[in-house]
Design an enzyme around this catalytic site. Structure first.
Site, PDB file in Angstrom:
ATOM      1  N   HIS A  13       0.840  -1.199   0.000  1.00 40.63           N
ATOM      2  CA  HIS A  13       0.000   0.000   0.000  1.00 40.63           C
ATOM      3  C   HIS A  13       0.879   1.255   0.000  1.00 40.63           C
ATOM      4  O   HIS A  13       0.648   2.197  -0.756  1.00 40.63           O
ATOM      5  CB  HIS A  13      -0.887   0.033   1.250  1.00 40.63           C
ATOM      6  CG  HIS A  13      -2.091  -0.843   1.206  1.00 40.63           C
ATOM      7  ND1 HIS A  13      -2.013  -2.218   1.180  1.00 40.63           N
ATOM      8  CD2 HIS A  13      -3.418  -0.536   1.218  1.00 40.63           C
ATOM      9  CE1 HIS A  13      -3.242  -2.711   1.175  1.00 40.63           C
ATOM     10  NE2 HIS A  13      -4.114  -1.714   1.198  1.00 40.63           N
ATOM     11  N   HIS A  67       1.447  -4.113   9.326  1.00 45.17           N
ATOM     12  CA  HIS A  67       2.837  -3.897   8.913  1.00 45.17           C
ATOM     13  C   HIS A  67       3.657  -3.389  10.079  1.00 45.17           C
ATOM     14  O   HIS A  67       3.153  -2.665  10.932  1.00 45.17           O
ATOM     15  CB  HIS A  67       2.939  -2.864   7.785  1.00 45.17           C
ATOM     16  CG  HIS A  67       2.583  -3.411   6.446  1.00 45.17           C
ATOM     17  ND1 HIS A  67       3.363  -4.324   5.784  1.00 45.17           N
ATOM     18  CD2 HIS A  67       1.533  -3.156   5.639  1.00 45.17           C
ATOM     19  CE1 HIS A  67       2.800  -4.614   4.627  1.00 45.17           C
ATOM     20  NE2 HIS A  67       1.676  -3.929   4.525  1.00 45.17           N
TER      21      HIS A  67
END
Length: 171
Positions: A103, A143
């Site tokens: 992303h 993440h």
């Protein structure tokens, strides 16, 4: 558990129902790079912005190959929620590897491409969205901070490479 988990755990303390909804909307804009693909497509439609659209598209293709095909599989880093299973994940769990953040990489590839293409206001607006998308990946515990940092670095690198490829081909 290390500084990265300390950062992620600290972010878990700022969750609210409203912020969860806002962050979910922001992170979903980065799913499969969709917001950036749409941006590239819109830029490609108009002759005045077509070259910028080509640069953004090239940056996204470089990013896809570099980050999602090569680096994620080469490094094969486990996601934080798979290590600290006590954290409740409130979005769909990604099933690929953690490093780098896809992303974030797609977001910063697009920002770098817009900047290098000379999109005066566009890169700034995209930059704010890119930062929010990157933050959302930490907020949702999907993440590590270094995954996001890696996404920023490799995203910008992809933007530069995409720009140079297009600049070489279109003079």
């Amino acid at each position: 558990m290390g500084i990265e988990f300390q950062i992620l755990d600290a972010l878990q303390k700022i969750h609210t129902p409203i912020l969860d909804k806002c962050m979910a909307a922001i992170t979903s804009l980065g799913n499969a790079g969709i917001i950036w693909i749409i941006l590239a497509a819109v830029l490609l439609i108009y002759p005045k912005t077509r070259k910028t659209g080509i640069i953004v598209a090239a940056a996204l293709i470089v990013d896809l190959i570099l980050c999602n095909v090569i680096l994620k599989n080469l490094i094969a880093r486990t996601r934080p929620y798979d290590i600290n299973t006590a954290v409740q994940i409130i979005i769909a769990k990604p099933h690929d590897y953690s490093f780098p953040s896809g992303h974030t990489a797609a977001s910063f590839a697009s920002v770098a491409a817009l900047y290098l293409a000379g999109a005066k206001k566009g890169w700034k607006i995209a930059g704010v969205l890119a930062v929010l998308i990157a933050f959302s990946r930490l907020y949702f515990y999907v993440h590590f901070p270094t995954d996001v940092l890696g996404g920023i670095v490799f995203g910008i690198l992809s933007g530069v490479i995409g720009y140079k490829i297009v600049k070489k081909k279109i003079r």
